[in-house]
Motif scaffolding. Structure first.
Motif, mmCIF file in Angstrom:
data_model
loop_
_atom_site.group_PDB
_atom_site.id
_atom_site.type_symbol
_atom_site.label_atom_id
_atom_site.label_comp_id
_atom_site.label_asym_id
_atom_site.label_seq_id
_atom_site.Cartn_x
_atom_site.Cartn_y
_atom_site.Cartn_z
ATOM 1 N N THR A 22 0.837 -1.204 0.000
ATOM 2 C CA THR A 22 0.000 0.000 0.000
ATOM 3 C C THR A 22 0.871 1.253 0.000
ATOM 4 O O THR A 22 0.579 2.221 -0.700
ATOM 5 N N ARG A 23 1.953 1.222 0.743
ATOM 6 C CA ARG A 23 2.880 2.359 0.777
ATOM 7 C C ARG A 23 3.578 2.520 -0.567
ATOM 8 O O ARG A 23 3.734 3.623 -1.078
ATOM 9 N N LEU A 24 3.970 1.398 -1.181
ATOM 10 C CA LEU A 24 4.717 1.445 -2.434
ATOM 11 C C LEU A 24 3.832 1.745 -3.646
ATOM 12 O O LEU A 24 4.271 2.375 -4.602
ATOM 13 N N HIS A 25 2.594 1.251 -3.630
ATOM 14 C CA HIS A 25 1.706 1.404 -4.791
ATOM 15 C C HIS A 25 0.271 1.617 -4.303
ATOM 16 O O HIS A 25 -0.588 0.737 -4.455
ATOM 17 N N PRO A 26 -0.005 2.791 -3.733
ATOM 18 C CA PRO A 26 -1.321 3.025 -3.124
ATOM 19 C C PRO A 26 -2.486 2.938 -4.101
ATOM 20 O O PRO A 26 -3.560 2.453 -3.746
ATOM 21 N N GLU A 27 -2.306 3.382 -5.333
ATOM 22 C CA GLU A 27 -3.419 3.338 -6.290
ATOM 23 C C GLU A 27 -3.801 1.903 -6.643
ATOM 24 O O GLU A 27 -4.980 1.591 -6.823
ATOM 25 N N LEU A 28 -2.810 1.043 -6.768
ATOM 26 C CA LEU A 28 -3.090 -0.366 -7.032
ATOM 27 C C LEU A 28 -3.924 -0.956 -5.904
ATOM 28 O O LEU A 28 -4.949 -1.615 -6.142
ATOM 29 N N MET A 29 -3.501 -0.722 -4.678
ATOM 30 C CA MET A 29 -4.202 -1.296 -3.535
ATOM 31 C C MET A 29 -5.597 -0.691 -3.373
ATOM 32 O O MET A 29 -6.541 -1.379 -2.987
ATOM 33 N N LYS A 30 -5.735 0.589 -3.706
ATOM 34 C CA LYS A 30 -7.046 1.232 -3.674
ATOM 35 C C LYS A 30 -7.965 0.569 -4.703
ATOM 36 O O LYS A 30 -9.122 0.275 -4.426
ATOM 37 N N GLY A 31 -7.426 0.312 -5.890
ATOM 38 C CA GLY A 31 -8.205 -0.348 -6.932
ATOM 39 C C GLY A 31 -8.576 -1.766 -6.554
ATOM 40 O O GLY A 31 -9.707 -2.214 -6.801
ATOM 41 N N PHE A 32 -7.634 -2.500 -5.958
ATOM 42 C CA PHE A 32 -7.924 -3.861 -5.517
ATOM 43 C C PHE A 32 -9.025 -3.854 -4.466
ATOM 44 O O PHE A 32 -9.946 -4.681 -4.501
ATOM 45 N N GLY A 33 -8.945 -2.900 -3.539
ATOM 46 C CA GLY A 33 -9.979 -2.786 -2.510
ATOM 47 C C GLY A 33 -11.347 -2.501 -3.103
ATOM 48 O O GLY A 33 -12.360 -3.069 -2.685
ATOM 49 N N ALA A 34 -11.383 -1.621 -4.119
ATOM 50 C CA ALA A 34 -12.647 -1.294 -4.777
ATOM 51 C C ALA A 34 -13.198 -2.506 -5.520
ATOM 52 O O ALA A 34 -14.410 -2.779 -5.483
ATOM 53 N N LEU A 35 -12.335 -3.246 -6.193
ATOM 54 C CA LEU A 35 -12.760 -4.449 -6.911
ATOM 55 C C LEU A 35 -13.341 -5.471 -5.937
ATOM 56 O O LEU A 35 -14.418 -6.041 -6.168
ATOM 57 N N SER A 36 -12.641 -5.680 -4.849
ATOM 58 C CA SER A 36 -13.088 -6.640 -3.846
ATOM 59 C C SER A 36 -14.425 -6.218 -3.232
ATOM 60 O O SER A 36 -15.337 -7.039 -3.073
ATOM 61 N N ALA A 37 -14.548 -4.941 -2.921
ATOM 62 C CA ALA A 37 -15.794 -4.441 -2.338
ATOM 63 C C ALA A 37 -16.949 -4.558 -3.331
ATOM 64 O O ALA A 37 -18.069 -4.929 -2.964
ATOM 65 N N GLY A 38 -16.670 -4.260 -4.587
ATOM 66 C CA GLY A 38 -17.708 -4.370 -5.608
ATOM 67 C C GLY A 38 -18.175 -5.799 -5.791
ATOM 68 O O GLY A 38 -19.379 -6.057 -5.934
ATOM 69 N N ALA A 39 -17.253 -6.742 -5.786
ATOM 70 C CA ALA A 39 -17.613 -8.153 -5.944
ATOM 71 C C ALA A 39 -18.399 -8.673 -4.749
ATOM 72 O O ALA A 39 -19.186 -9.609 -4.882
ATOM 73 N N ALA A 40 -18.198 -8.077 -3.596
ATOM 74 C CA ALA A 40 -18.891 -8.513 -2.388
ATOM 75 C C ALA A 40 -20.351 -8.056 -2.358
ATOM 76 O O ALA A 40 -21.154 -8.597 -1.603
ATOM 77 N N LYS A 41 -20.681 -7.077 -3.179
ATOM 78 C CA LYS A 41 -22.051 -6.546 -3.196
ATOM 79 C C LYS A 41 -22.864 -7.289 -4.247
ATOM 80 O O LYS A 41 -22.967 -6.867 -5.389
ATOM 81 N N THR A 42 -23.409 -8.417 -3.846
ATOM 82 C CA THR A 42 -24.178 -9.246 -4.770
ATOM 83 C C THR A 42 -25.662 -9.025 -4.543
ATOM 84 O O THR A 42 -26.088 -8.673 -3.443
ATOM 85 N N GLN A 43 -26.435 -9.235 -5.577
ATOM 86 C CA GLN A 43 -27.895 -9.108 -5.489
ATOM 87 C C GLN A 43 -28.601 -10.459 -5.505
ATOM 88 O O GLN A 43 -29.725 -10.570 -5.051
ATOM 89 N N HIS A 44 -27.928 -11.474 -6.034
ATOM 90 C CA HIS A 44 -28.602 -12.747 -6.231
ATOM 91 C C HIS A 44 -28.008 -13.901 -5.427
ATOM 92 O O HIS A 44 -28.643 -14.945 -5.293
ATOM 93 N N LEU A 45 -26.791 -13.734 -4.933
ATOM 94 C CA LEU A 45 -26.152 -14.781 -4.130
ATOM 95 C C LEU A 45 -26.065 -14.331 -2.685
ATOM 96 O O LEU A 45 -25.723 -13.176 -2.410
ATOM 97 N N ASP A 46 -26.325 -15.255 -1.782
ATOM 98 C CA ASP A 46 -26.125 -14.899 -0.377
ATOM 99 C C ASP A 46 -24.632 -14.983 -0.049
ATOM 100 O O ASP A 46 -23.832 -15.506 -0.828
ATOM 101 N N ALA A 47 -24.275 -14.444 1.095
ATOM 102 C CA ALA A 47 -22.861 -14.364 1.480
ATOM 103 C C ALA A 47 -22.220 -15.748 1.566
ATOM 104 O O ALA A 47 -21.077 -15.931 1.134
ATOM 105 N N LYS A 48 -22.949 -16.718 2.088
ATOM 106 C CA LYS A 48 -22.375 -18.053 2.229
ATOM 107 C C LYS A 48 -22.068 -18.662 0.863
ATOM 108 O O LYS A 48 -20.969 -19.194 0.649
#
Length: 115
Positions: A22-48
């Motif tokens: 994160t210190r070396l490449h903050p934009e990459l890690m910010k993008g990875f975090g956004a991708l992960s958060a976006g994938a976690a927001k599902t409408q049709h699948l439950d969390a399990k």
């Protein structure tokens, strides 16, 4: 403690390395975090279900960090060890299928003269 891997120590080491990345490449890690958060927001699948899929994918990609994270998330979402074993069975079958498919590619290539 697991006989195979010290998962708490592994997770702690990854977190330290993640902070360094994160210190070396903050934009990459910010993008990875956004991708992960976006994938976690599902409408049709439950969390399990989502975590069982993620666990199977973690096995097929051989990602220890993913495996650690998604086992923990699957447990928090209410998945049982038996349900995880079934999801892992799908991953095992697909990996065997991939090995078979690539073996067929190798045999197909063997029909050609050496390069």
């Amino acid at each position: 403690m697991s006989a195979v891997k010290d998962w708490p120590a592994y997770n702690a080491a990854l977190r330290v390395q993640g902070k360094d990345m994160t210190r070396l490449h903050p934009e990459l890690m910010k993008g990875f975090g956004a991708l992960s958060a976006g994938a976690a927001k599902t409408q049709h699948l439950d969390a399990k279900t989502r975590e069982l899929i993620a666990l199977a994918v973690a096995v097929t990609t051989r990602c220890d960090g993913c495996l650690d994270a998604h086992v923990a998330k699957a447990l928090k979402a209410g998945a049982t060890k038996a349900e995880m074993a079934e999801a892992l069975g799908v991953a095992i079958a697909l990996n065997a299928g991939a090995a078979l498919t690539f073996s067929l590619h190798a045999l197909d290539r063997a029909d050609l003269p050496p390069a």
